[in-house]
Structures are given as structure tokens and as C-alpha cells.
Motif scaffolding. Sequence first.
Motif, PDB file in Angstrom:
ATOM      1  N   ASN B  30       5.687 -51.856  42.359  1.00  0.00           N
ATOM      2  CA  ASN B  30       6.710 -51.049  43.135  1.00  0.00           C
ATOM      3  C   ASN B  30       7.007 -51.250  44.703  1.00  0.00           C
ATOM      4  OD1 ASN B  30       7.503 -49.683  40.671  1.00  0.00           O
ATOM      5  ND2 ASN B  30       6.007 -48.121  41.006  1.00  0.00           N
ATOM      6  N   ARG B  31       6.015 -51.878  45.110  1.00  0.00           N
ATOM      7  CA  ARG B  31       5.968 -52.328  46.399  1.00  0.00           C
ATOM      8  C   ARG B  31       6.826 -53.687  46.660  1.00  0.00           C
ATOM      9  NH1 ARG B  31       0.342 -50.463  49.324  1.00  0.00           N
ATOM     10  NH2 ARG B  31       1.006 -48.570  49.428  1.00  0.00           N
ATOM     11  N   VAL B  32       6.955 -54.306  45.706  1.00  0.00           N
ATOM     12  CA  VAL B  32       7.742 -55.908  45.571  1.00  0.00           C
ATOM     13  C   VAL B  32       8.775 -55.854  46.312  1.00  0.00           C
ATOM     14  CG1 VAL B  32       8.527 -57.636  44.357  1.00  0.00           C
ATOM     15  CG2 VAL B  32       6.123 -56.954  44.052  1.00  0.00           C
ATOM     16  N   GLU B  33       9.749 -54.626  46.082  1.00  0.00           N
ATOM     17  CA  GLU B  33      11.195 -54.656  46.407  1.00  0.00           C
ATOM     18  C   GLU B  33      11.100 -54.104  47.906  1.00  0.00           C
ATOM     19  OE1 GLU B  33      14.271 -53.284  43.684  1.00  0.00           O
ATOM     20  OE2 GLU B  33      15.723 -54.073  44.850  1.00  0.00           O
ATOM     21  N   ILE B  34      10.386 -53.247  48.293  1.00  0.00           N
ATOM     22  CA  ILE B  34      10.433 -52.501  49.489  1.00  0.00           C
ATOM     23  C   ILE B  34       9.961 -53.722  50.427  1.00  0.00           C
ATOM     24  CG2 ILE B  34       9.042 -51.140  51.119  1.00  0.00           C
ATOM     25  CD1 ILE B  34       8.527 -49.309  48.399  1.00  0.00           C
ATOM     26  N   ILE B  35       8.954 -54.421  50.016  1.00  0.00           N
ATOM     27  CA  ILE B  35       8.452 -55.808  50.813  1.00  0.00           C
ATOM     28  C   ILE B  35       9.880 -56.959  51.216  1.00  0.00           C
ATOM     29  CG2 ILE B  35       7.031 -57.500  51.075  1.00  0.00           C
ATOM     30  CD1 ILE B  35       4.766 -55.958  49.811  1.00  0.00           C
ATOM     31  N   ALA B  36      10.286 -57.050  49.977  1.00  0.00           N
ATOM     32  CA  ALA B  36      11.478 -58.172  49.977  1.00  0.00           C
ATOM     33  C   ALA B  36      12.561 -57.763  50.786  1.00  0.00           C
ATOM     34  CB  ALA B  36      11.920 -58.305  48.505  1.00  0.00           C
TER      35      ALA B  36
END
Lengths: 263, 246
Positions: B30-36
Amino acid sequence: MSKKEKGGLLKSEIQYHIQMKKGDVADFVILPGDPGRVEFIADHFDTAKVVADNREYKTMTGKYKGRSISVTSTGIGCPSTAIAVEELANIGAKTFVRMGTSGAMQDFTRVGDKVIATGAVRFEGTSVQYMPIEFPAVASHEMVTALVRSASDAKLNYHTGIVQSKDSFYGQHSPEDMPIAQELLQKWDAWVKGGVLCSEMEAATLFVVGSYRKLRTGAVLLVAGDQAKGESLTKEDYQQNMTESINMILEASLDIEEESSNG
Amino acid sequence: MFDNKVEQVKHLPLKIDEVARYVIVPGDPNRVEIIASVFDEYKLQGSNREFNAARGTYKGTDVSVVSTGIGCPSTAIAVEELAYIGAEVFIRIGTSGSVDNSVKKGDIFIATGAVRDDGTSKQYIPIEFPAIADFELVTNLIKAAKDLNIKSKVGICQSKDSFFGEVEPERMPVAPYLDNKWKAWQKGGVGASEMEAATLFTVAQIRKLKAGAVLAVEVSDEETVKKMTKIVLECINIMERDRRNE
């Protein structure tokens, strides 16, 4: 050991093995293995005098470009190195840079190259009497940075990376003669595949004891031989290369702010 | 290992060349999009199991983010497969607990090495071998944090396999063993505790890749994740600039 005596050896004024007290060493200490190399190293200081000479521990203290600096030999191996580091730390030393020789483990680590260790394989018995084996033997980032800076300024051929620290010299040089030949050979192969640059005998314990005692540590290892290629440094090249290692450490010491070793 | 030059790797939702040279590896999918979302632009590439992938650019540099899931076993799979499809530089972003008293809640911690309290790295190389972050990466992460005026601490982290063995050691059958070791880590200068760095560093070293890790201590909110992402992106920017100047 009774409660009263606990830590007694570590707290006495004159340190038991190195035979020195507060004020005898600088905050920055160069650690060669060989006591016979201490004077040669101190010849590169601006001033130096012998302050102690007991067993394998010989110390000279002086100045380099205004900075206080010492050199203490550790003897061969991690057991005597741990004693030297502990006792030097007790009397105020805070930064330790090992200066030694090593055997090449990769094709690209050539005789005469300098290896700045970022970490060490703990293939030795001393550091496990300090910290469980899972703990990494890591050099201080600040010290590695200073050594890389000085090696790069001097345009030396240098590498940064992991070195192997072993206890048995002949276990490395003639593994097939040892009862545990298979283990020695298989592990060596694993270190090579893991990218270990060179093999020596003191760095792992220096780094682990340094982490525990909150000291700054580093190591510069001259590649003096290559078992696989059958190469080694000639006597003249050896002196020249030693001088390069010494100057590299002395210049790097100027990046480390001098701290009182009397506090 | 990957004999028949497979296009599609077994676990990641990616094919050869579908990853950037630089890849950020958080644990949580779930952090992938926050990071991206901190990149200048990005595209989601899909998801399989705990592996979620996105790719984009930052200041003109191609950057990927792929989650590893929790723990060293799935991290090793992610690193092996990412390397196979083209990644070379791996930077973990994660959360951690504090171990010794030099590290406090809210700190940003840059790891120089990791305690190999995991099972996976031992199936690569004997335990005496140190799990160490890439020197250049550590240097540039420190520099990036400084440039961004973000305070960071530098040191050794512990990588464990059992989360509850750390937070509730007393209820484990091996409680005394866990307790003794924890005390050694505290005394020996371990700053943070997490679950992936040891294998990330070990596998990267063996495969001749670069790896590092930035950890937030006892905080896991979105703002902190974005703050760590900024450090990592700035670090990538510095490394890419240096690479082009060489």
C-alpha cells in the motif's frame, strides 16, 4: 572474581598489557600488527617518541601537521587486538585505524592496491565473545569517508568493501593440510563469491569492539600477496606501498576533529 | 538461476526491462503509490501477491518502486527477480523499532549494516559474513538528508524474522534466548530493529548490486513515508549526476 574486583583490570591507572596511562596516547591511534613496524610508521610523523614497549604492544606518540597522533602495535590476531583496543580506549583513545597487509581474494584486487574496509567477515573467535555472530563487523562511515578522500587525493589504486578476518594464517595458506580442509575451502569459496576483497587477521574484532565501546574505527589493508596468481610485493615495492598506506591514514586523520584523550 | 531467459518472472508482476536502474523497495504494497506520488510522474504497473509495482521519473531519472512484503524470504525473491529484469540500485524505505537509547521515536535512520537475525541470508552465505549497505549509497543518503535539512542518524540495524518475538518476547518458548540477544544488541550499538535489511544487503553484495536502507523509527504515517521518499529521490539524483559526470 569478587564484586569488588569486577572491572578492576580495566579501571587501573596503568593499563595491564599496553603499560600506559591517560595522557600517553592521542585520541587517534594507528594500529599495525607488527611491533617492528611502529618506528617506521612514526618516522612519517613530524615528531614522535616511544612511550611504551611491552610484549607485542609498542607505542609511539607525536604530532602530524599539528594533530596529535599515536601508533600502537597489536600483535597478530584478534585476541591481542581486542586487548589493545580495550586498554587504549580506557586511557582516552577514540579513533582507531588498523594498517596492515592482506592477501588478494578477487581478480581485480592486485598486489600493491589499498583496500579500505567497510566491513569484515567474522571468521575469528574473539568478536563472538563480545557480540553474537549475527552482528555485522562494520567500520565507521565517517572514518571510511576520510580514508576514501585521502586515497583519492593521493591518486592511489584503492577499493572499498568487505575483508575477511581469520584466526588461522596457515588455514588460509595451506587449507588442504588441515583436518577441517573441506570447511575452510568451502567457506573461502563463499567469501570469494560474496565479493570479499582480501584476507587479513584483525579487522573484524576491531570493528565489533569499536561498535560496543562507541569508538571510531577503520582499516587500510595493503594487498601484499596473491595466492591464486602466485604474486607478492618485492622488498622495495613493499616499503613504498607501506609509505603510501601511512600517508593515507595520516592525511585522513586531519579530517577527524581532535578530541581530548584526557577526559 | 533463470535458465530460459524468461520474459515474465515468477513472482513479480513485471517483465525484463520493466524496471528502472534505481528501485525503491518498501515492505508494504500500500505504500507503493504513496511513494510514487512523490515522483514527478508515475504509472502503476500491476500487482501480484505482496509485490506491487510502479515506475516513473524524478528530475529526469527513471525510478521504480516495488514492494517486498514483510520479511527476508519475500525480500530475497523480489531482489533476485528485480536484478534479473534490470534493477541495479535498491533502496529500502521502512519503519522500525528503536533498540539502544541513542535512537528515538520519529528519528530517520540510515543503515550502514544489519544484524543477520534472519534465516534467509544464511541460505546464501555463512553467518560470519557481514550484511553491509553500499558505501556510496550510504554517503549519498546522508548527503541528501542534509541537503533537504532533514536530521538523520547513521548506524547498524537489526533484521529479525519474528515480529512478535521482538514486541512480545516473553510469550515465546525461546524467551530467554530472545532476551539475551536483545540485550547484546542494545549494548553493542544497534540503533533500529526491522525485518528486511540483512537479506537485502547480503543478496545485493553477492549479486554485485548496490543496496541501502532508510528507516523511520516508531512512526509510519504518510508524511513520514513521503519524507523518506524525498531523501531517497534526492540521493538517486546525486548518484545519477555523479554517474553521468564519470
